[in-house]
Scaffold this active site. Structure first.
Site, PDB file in Angstrom:
ATOM      1  N   CYS A   2       0.996  -1.201  -0.114  1.00  0.00           N
ATOM      2  CA  CYS A   2      -0.078   0.019  -0.054  1.00  0.00           C
ATOM      3  C   CYS A   2       0.797   1.254  -0.039  1.00  0.00           C
ATOM      4  O   CYS A   2       1.966   1.219   0.540  1.00  0.00           O
ATOM      5  CB  CYS A   2      -0.715  -0.011   1.238  1.00  0.00           C
ATOM      6  SG  CYS A   2      -1.868  -1.226   1.358  1.00  0.00           S
ATOM      7  N   LYS A 601       8.740 -13.113 -14.427  1.00  0.00           N
ATOM      8  CA  LYS A 601       8.289 -13.242 -12.737  1.00  0.00           C
ATOM      9  C   LYS A 601       7.021 -14.084 -12.467  1.00  0.00           C
ATOM     10  O   LYS A 601       7.076 -14.645 -11.649  1.00  0.00           O
ATOM     11  CB  LYS A 601       7.871 -11.732 -12.653  1.00  0.00           C
ATOM     12  CG  LYS A 601       7.620 -11.352 -11.100  1.00  0.00           C
ATOM     13  CD  LYS A 601       8.686 -11.242 -10.425  1.00  0.00           C
ATOM     14  CE  LYS A 601       8.540 -11.206  -8.914  1.00  0.00           C
ATOM     15  NZ  LYS A 601       9.665 -11.862  -8.193  1.00  0.00           N
TER      16      LYS A 601
HETATM   17  C1  F6R Z   1      13.333 -17.457  -8.237  1.00  0.00           C
HETATM   18  C2  F6R Z   1      11.976 -17.127  -8.547  1.00  0.00           C
HETATM   19  C3  F6R Z   1      11.233 -18.464  -9.193  1.00  0.00           C
HETATM   20  C4  F6R Z   1       9.773 -18.508  -8.364  1.00  0.00           C
HETATM   21  C5  F6R Z   1       8.976 -19.685  -9.190  1.00  0.00           C
HETATM   22  C6  F6R Z   1       7.699 -19.622  -8.413  1.00  0.00           C
HETATM   23  O1  F6R Z   1      13.956 -16.079  -7.696  1.00  0.00           O
HETATM   24  O2  F6R Z   1      11.488 -16.213  -8.508  1.00  0.00           O
HETATM   25  O3  F6R Z   1      11.916 -19.702  -8.908  1.00  0.00           O
HETATM   26  O4  F6R Z   1       9.798 -18.725  -7.014  1.00  0.00           O
HETATM   27  O5  F6R Z   1       8.860 -19.354 -10.519  1.00  0.00           O
HETATM   28  O6  F6R Z   1       7.250 -18.464  -8.607  1.00  0.00           O
HETATM   29  P1  F6R Z   1       5.728 -18.197  -7.714  1.00  0.00           P
HETATM   30  O7  F6R Z   1       6.549 -18.080  -6.174  1.00  0.00           O
HETATM   31  O8  F6R Z   1       5.382 -16.927  -8.053  1.00  0.00           O
HETATM   32  O9  F6R Z   1       4.818 -19.464  -7.609  1.00  0.00           O
END
Ligand code: F6R
Length: 606
Positions: A2, A601
């Site tokens: 926020c 990301k």
């Molecule tokens: C490492 C990284 C990735 C994520 C993975 C899962 O720095 O960012 O290994 O951890 O792609 O992503 P989320 O957490 O968004 O499910």
């Protein structure tokens, strides 16, 4: 995360407030709003969507008044709805507030306010403070006293800005564990979560510390201590940042900013309500078998969970990488699966959730993005409220998830009678202490870590090793190193070394050992043995040790100094140092740190 903004001016303020909201957009948000004092009353407009979308409906710039507060909301309590957007009125509309943070005891206070007849229009923790203000004002008839009295009743983390019809020339603001700064200009003063909100208007700023509150008009401000109401003298600092640097909080990259955000995001997770932790902890009791599941960094978070449940709850909770889960686990209705995801959109994790749901298993998740697919697909979800990670690699989201997992494991330990309430509370206190320690450490040690990264910038092959809980920390740290430097870093259990990988070791191989504290005697000595094995083959060794441990230092080619701390906090301390080590290694190599090659990301494909 926020963003809050408040402006007191001798001129109409709506356009400036709108601009400040646009300047806070980069923090990530799902809704926004503004409230201005105008013609003896407070006028409020808010809605869901981005600032431009909401402005096209709500016409913020047409609002009138010389004093106002505004907010960009990153949902934590309550869904993304117009009602849950900030600002929030008290029941009688005489107080209006914006808030960044979490009030951890809001449910108890809400119940007592409801019993006194207060109406609630939202599901947020924030609205409780607005009504508490009204209640306190009815007793003392003084806005400042009511503000302080209400704050004394609330626990949690907060940065707040407040307006009241009873003192309409003054903005009140306060900070505890969430950021707050003032901007000072001629005839117009600002309060905000960060100076980015007002950087195009003024570079003169005043930093506010925890437990300090502010009363601000268009031509004066006072900072006082919440404990004794005495005035604190403050220095006005002139900053030279451009807008882009301001967005990164003055840091050269988002990765570095997000590493430095961690003390705050860790504290934020420690204010997540006991009830939310309890809901998930109970599933570990209700179901005969539980799993922890994530992928990439969140798989390593899940692995850390396996060690935590074993230690604190005497319970074996296997961790599985989400991409393997559907084919590996014969999932059934007697099981519970706890998922981790920063984005809440990861394809592999969603497929694992689907497999678990179809088999009738109970599901829960720890997620950073409210409204994300994963948060809607599981039975229960804790939102970690760490704010967006703009750097592609995960740092603050992962550490915050570990701290939530820690709290769940402690609670499961109590429910299984493996820990007493007092023992669990003293472990939890260590997590609070850890957030302070990290703050000190990243400020004091960064230069040293940067130098070490420079000295090892020629290294192309790393072994990252640890035992026990230090093993998943080594894996996560190796992943970080690979992601941002493109240098090969292999994470493995230190005990595994002698079963093959030792063949790789010669004077060109660098090993980083995640050495436990001496207080963790068994693990410490077992890891030390692996260090000796590498040294005996002329391998180069870097490890973590305390400043005075010359006995260990003599064995090492380089070392990272870790502060004296409780042994159980050492893995987290080393994880943060390793994040910085990866960052500075990539910096030496001149790489695109915030957008590493071949990474996204949010990995929404299989
Ligand atoms: C490492 C990284 C990735 C994520 C993975 C899962 O720095 O960012 O290994 O951890 O792609 O992503 P989320 O957490 O968004 O499910």
């Amino acid at each position: 995360m926020c963003g809050i903004s408040a402006i007191a001016s001798h001129k109409p303020v709506a356009k400036l407030l709108l601009k400040s909201l646009q300047n806070l957009e980069y923090r990530g948000y799902d809704s926004c709003g503004m409230a201005l004092f105008d013609d003896q009353e407070i006028k409020l407009r808010k809605n869901i969507g981005n600032v431009n979308e909401v402005n096209s409906i709500e016409r913020f710039e047409e609002m009138t008044g010389h004093l106002g507060i505004a907010h960009t909301r990153w949902a934590t309590h309550g869904g993304v709805t117009p009602e849950n957007s900030h600002p929030h009125f008290s029941s009688d509309n005489n107080f209006v507030i914006v808030h960044n943070g979490i009030f951890s005891n809001y449910q108890v206070i809400k119940a007592s306010l409801q019993a006194k007849g207060h109406q609630f229009r939202s599901q947020t923790d924030t609205e409780v403070f607005a009504n508490l203000l009204q209640e306190e004002y009815s007793i003392c008839q003084d806005v400042e006293t009511a503000f302080c009295n209400a704050l004394n009743k609330l626990e949690g983390s907060y940065a707040i800005a407040m307006l009241s019809v009873f003192q309409p020339d003054t903005i009140f603001a306060v900070k505890k564990d969430s950021p707050l700064v003032l901007g000072i200009n001629d005839g117009v003063n600002f309060v905000s979560s960060d100076m980015n909100a007002f950087i195009s208007e003024t570079r003169d700023t005043v930093l506010i510390n925890d437990y300090e509150y502010v009363t601000m008009t268009n031509d004066a401000f006072q900072v006082k201590s919440l404990s004794d109401n005495l005035t604190i003298s403050k220095q006005i600092i002139h900053v030279q940042w451009d807008r882009e640097t301001a967005q990164r909080g003055g840091f050269s990259h988002y990765m570095l900013k997000e590493i430095f955000d961690q003390p705050q995001t860790v504290r934020q997770t420690l204010h997540i309500s006991a009830q939310e932790i309890e809901t998930i902890a109970k599933k570990f009791i209700d179901k005969p078998q539980s799993f922890c599941v994530g992928v990439g960094t969140t798989y390593y978070v899940a692995m850390i969970g396996t060690y935590l449940f074993s230690k604190y709850a005497d319970l074996y909770v296997p961790s599985i990488s989400a991409d393997e889960f559907p084919t590996l686990i014969p999932v059934n209705a007697d099981q519970h699966v706890l998922f981790f995801s920063q984005s809440g959109e990861t394809y592999d994790t969603r497929m694992a959730i689907r497999a678990a749901t179809q088999a009738g298993a109970a599901t829960s998740a720890v997620v950073n993005v409210v409204g994300s697919s994963i948060s809607q697909e599981v039975d229960d979800c804790i939102f970690q409220g760490s704010g967006p990670e703009i750097c592609v690699v995960s740092t603050k989201a992962a550490l915050s998830q570990i701290v939530i997992l820690w709290q769940i494991a402690l609670r499961v330990g109590v429910l299984r009678n493996h820990l007493t309430e007092e023992q669990a509370e003293s472990h939890r206190k260590r997590l609070f202490d850890f957030s302070g320690l990290v703050e000190k450490m990243i400020n004091e040690e960064s230069g040293f870590i940067r130098d070490l990264a420079k000295n090892t910038s020629h290294v192309r092959n790393w072994l990252f090793m640890g035992r026990g809980i230090f093993y998943p920390i080594a894996l996560e740290s190796a992943l970080k190193m690979k992601e941002v430097t493109y240098v090969h870093a292999e994470g493995l259990p230190a005990g595994f070394l002698k079963h093959g990988t030792l063949a790789m070791v010669d004077e060109n191989m660098y090993s980083l050992f995640f050495l436990p504290s001496r207080g963790d005697s068994e693990l410490f000595h077992a890891t030390l043995m692996a260090i000796e094995e590498v040294k005996a083959r002329n391998g180069k060794v870097i490890a973590f040790c305390t400043q005075d441990d010359t006995e260990v230092q003599r064995l090492l080619d380089h070392y990272f100094v870790i502060p004296e701390t409780e042994p159980e906090m050492t893995p987290l301390v080393e994880m943060v140092i390793a994040q910085l080590f990866s960052y500075y290694s990539a910096l030496n190599l001149g790489l695109n740190i915030d957008k590493p090659r071949n990474l996204a990301k949010s990995v929404t494909v299989g």
